[in-house]
Design an enzyme around this catalytic site. Structure first.
Site, PDB file in Angstrom:
ATOM      1  N   ARG A  55      53.231   8.649  18.770  1.00  0.00           N
ATOM      2  CA  ARG A  55      52.838  10.050  18.826  1.00  0.00           C
ATOM      3  C   ARG A  55      54.063  10.830  19.294  1.00  0.00           C
ATOM      4  O   ARG A  55      55.064  10.267  19.706  1.00  0.00           O
ATOM      5  CB  ARG A  55      51.621  10.290  19.719  1.00  0.00           C
ATOM      6  N   GLY A  56      53.968  12.161  19.159  1.00  0.00           N
ATOM      7  CA  GLY A  56      55.137  13.007  19.325  1.00  0.00           C
ATOM      8  C   GLY A  56      55.670  13.313  17.947  1.00  0.00           C
ATOM      9  O   GLY A  56      55.975  12.398  17.162  1.00  0.00           O
ATOM     10  N   ALA A  57      55.767  14.610  17.624  1.00  0.00           N
ATOM     11  CA  ALA A  57      56.068  14.999  16.246  1.00  0.00           C
ATOM     12  C   ALA A  57      57.337  14.351  15.686  1.00  0.00           C
ATOM     13  O   ALA A  57      57.315  13.805  14.571  1.00  0.00           O
ATOM     14  CB  ALA A  57      56.154  16.528  16.146  1.00  0.00           C
ATOM     15  N   ARG A  98      48.131  12.547  10.066  1.00  0.00           N
ATOM     16  CA  ARG A  98      47.748  13.523  11.095  1.00  0.00           C
ATOM     17  C   ARG A  98      48.126  14.907  10.576  1.00  0.00           C
ATOM     18  O   ARG A  98      49.191  15.078   9.975  1.00  0.00           O
ATOM     19  CB  ARG A  98      48.430  13.242  12.441  1.00  0.00           C
ATOM     20  N   GLN A 202      49.014  11.625  28.478  1.00  0.00           N
ATOM     21  CA  GLN A 202      50.415  11.344  28.138  1.00  0.00           C
ATOM     22  C   GLN A 202      51.366  11.686  29.278  1.00  0.00           C
ATOM     23  O   GLN A 202      52.390  11.036  29.461  1.00  0.00           O
ATOM     24  CB  GLN A 202      50.817  12.121  26.874  1.00  0.00           C
ATOM     25  N   ASP A 243      54.692  20.572  18.156  1.00  0.00           N
ATOM     26  CA  ASP A 243      54.360  19.825  16.952  1.00  0.00           C
ATOM     27  C   ASP A 243      54.502  20.672  15.695  1.00  0.00           C
ATOM     28  O   ASP A 243      54.633  20.132  14.606  1.00  0.00           O
ATOM     29  CB  ASP A 243      52.944  19.284  17.056  1.00  0.00           C
ATOM     30  N   ASN A 253      51.363  23.229  20.365  1.00  0.00           N
ATOM     31  CA  ASN A 253      51.714  22.089  21.213  1.00  0.00           C
ATOM     32  C   ASN A 253      50.431  21.524  21.815  1.00  0.00           C
ATOM     33  O   ASN A 253      49.336  22.009  21.550  1.00  0.00           O
ATOM     34  CB  ASN A 253      52.700  22.511  22.303  1.00  0.00           C
ATOM     35  N   LYS A 254      50.562  20.490  22.608  1.00  0.00           N
ATOM     36  CA  LYS A 254      49.408  19.812  23.184  1.00  0.00           C
ATOM     37  C   LYS A 254      48.459  20.810  23.845  1.00  0.00           C
ATOM     38  O   LYS A 254      48.885  21.760  24.488  1.00  0.00           O
ATOM     39  CB  LYS A 254      49.880  18.778  24.216  1.00  0.00           C
TER      40      LYS A 254
END
Length: 351
Positions: A55-57, A98, A202, A243, A253-254
């Site tokens: 995970r993480g763009a 995703r 995270q 992202d 973002n998150k």
């Protein structure tokens, strides 16, 4: 190309190509266990992206590029010179793993552009070279962003970060944590306050692990504790990744980043977003056009395998939110810094 495989993943090992296989650090297990997941085909890579093994763009984009290499191998073995048609389903599968992280589609498009130029011969060597280039370019971009972002900090100061935008979320070094690493190295950051980042934690599992591994002072806090920390003074910046960034500078973002930016504006704390230009989507005019992924509500209703909410409780689980450009003081990319982002400034950056 990776010549040796570490016994266990380190923060710089989100994705590694070794011995003709893709190895992903299984981020669902960290920090309790550091293990690699070995992958040999594109459907496996797509599922690993969907299931948040990686995970993480930027890291998702790197993994997808290697996934295309595996897709090409499968297609050539199955169809020989007709591999161009055979590879298409796997490309679609990877691109759809995703929806929010634009680096995923960007990497697949870049690999597809090379595919269109290749002849009927075995495509794996050329595509592997391209995937390795994408990986190396991301590492170099992160180092550049680290230096540029550190230059904006007048410290020494404390900073807050949300989610994880470190080496494990990228090709190496990190975006937001890359800025923090560079700033800490020159004495501009005293301490990092890492939001725990519900529901996947995270910040607690990954950001704290990375910063402790690097010897950077870190204090974990509940997501709801940021306001009281800012009110006490001493925090100069909120530094996060992204992202997807829309053409006008709105930032996805998150989930929780939007609220953090509102708190920062009220308390006079600046907001910095660090992301490579592959995260900028100039085809989307504003943040309202960004697709926001919603995941299984069970992720919110339970934690660590233990149910928290009563049976039958409804839940919503958006993974991202959008922070308007008006709340962002700086977007830092490998091409340069955009202060107080607008459409015109983002167009100038992206050319």
């Amino acid at each position: 190309m990776q010549t040796t495989l570490p016994a266990v993943p380190t923060p710089d090992d989100a994705a590694l190509w070794h011995g003709g296989r893709l190895y992903l650090a299984d981020q669902r297990l960290l920090p309790d266990r550091a293990e690699f997941l070995a992958l040999d085909d594109a459907p496996g890579v797509a599922e690993a992206i969907r299931a948040m093994v990686v995970r993480g763009a930027p890291a998702i984009g790197v993994a997808a590029a290697y996934g295309v290499v595996l897709a090409a191998r499968t297609a050539y073995r199955a169809a020989g010179p007709a591999w161009h048609d055979a590879i298409t389903p796997d490309l679609d599968l990877l691109a759809q793993a995703r929806p929010t992280a634009v680096n995923l589609a960007w990497a697949v498009r870049r690999m597809a552009g090379l595919i269109a130029r290749l002849d009927a011969a075995d495509p794996e060597p050329a595509l592997l070279a391209e995937a390795l280039s994408i990986h190396a370019e991301d590492r170099a971009a992160n180092r550049r962003m680290g230096d540029l972002g550190a230059g904006l900090i007048t410290g020494p100061t404390d900073v807050i970060t949300h989610c994880n935008a470190g080496a494990i979320a990228t090709g190496g070094y990190g975006t937001a944590l890359g800025v923090i690493r560079s700033a800490y190295a020159v004495g501009k950051v005293r301490r990092v306050y890492a939001d725990e980042t519900r529901p996947w934690m995270q910040g607690a599992r990954l950001t704290a692990w990375e910063l402790m591994d690097s010897g950077i002072p870190v204090t974990l806090q509940a997501d709801g504790a940021a306001a009281s920390l800012m009110a006490g003074g001493g925090v100069g910046w909120v530094i996060v990744g992204s992202d997807r960034i829309a053409a006008n500078g709105d930032v996805a973002n998150k989930i929780g980043t939007y609220g953090l930016a509102i708190l920062a504006r009220y308390h006079g704390v600046k907001v910095m977003v660090a992301a490579p230009t592959s995260t900028v989507d100039m085809d989307l005019s504003c943040g309202g056009d960004i697709p926001i992924e919603e995941r299984d509500p069970e992720e919110l209703l339970s934690c660590g395998g233990r149910r928290l909410a009563p049976a039958g409780c409804a839940a919503r689980n958006p993974v991202f939110d959008v922070t308007p450009a008006a709340l962002v003081d700086a977007i830092v990319t490998e091409r340069g810094v955009v202060l107080a982002p607008t459409l015109e400034k983002m167009r100038a950056l992206m050319g």
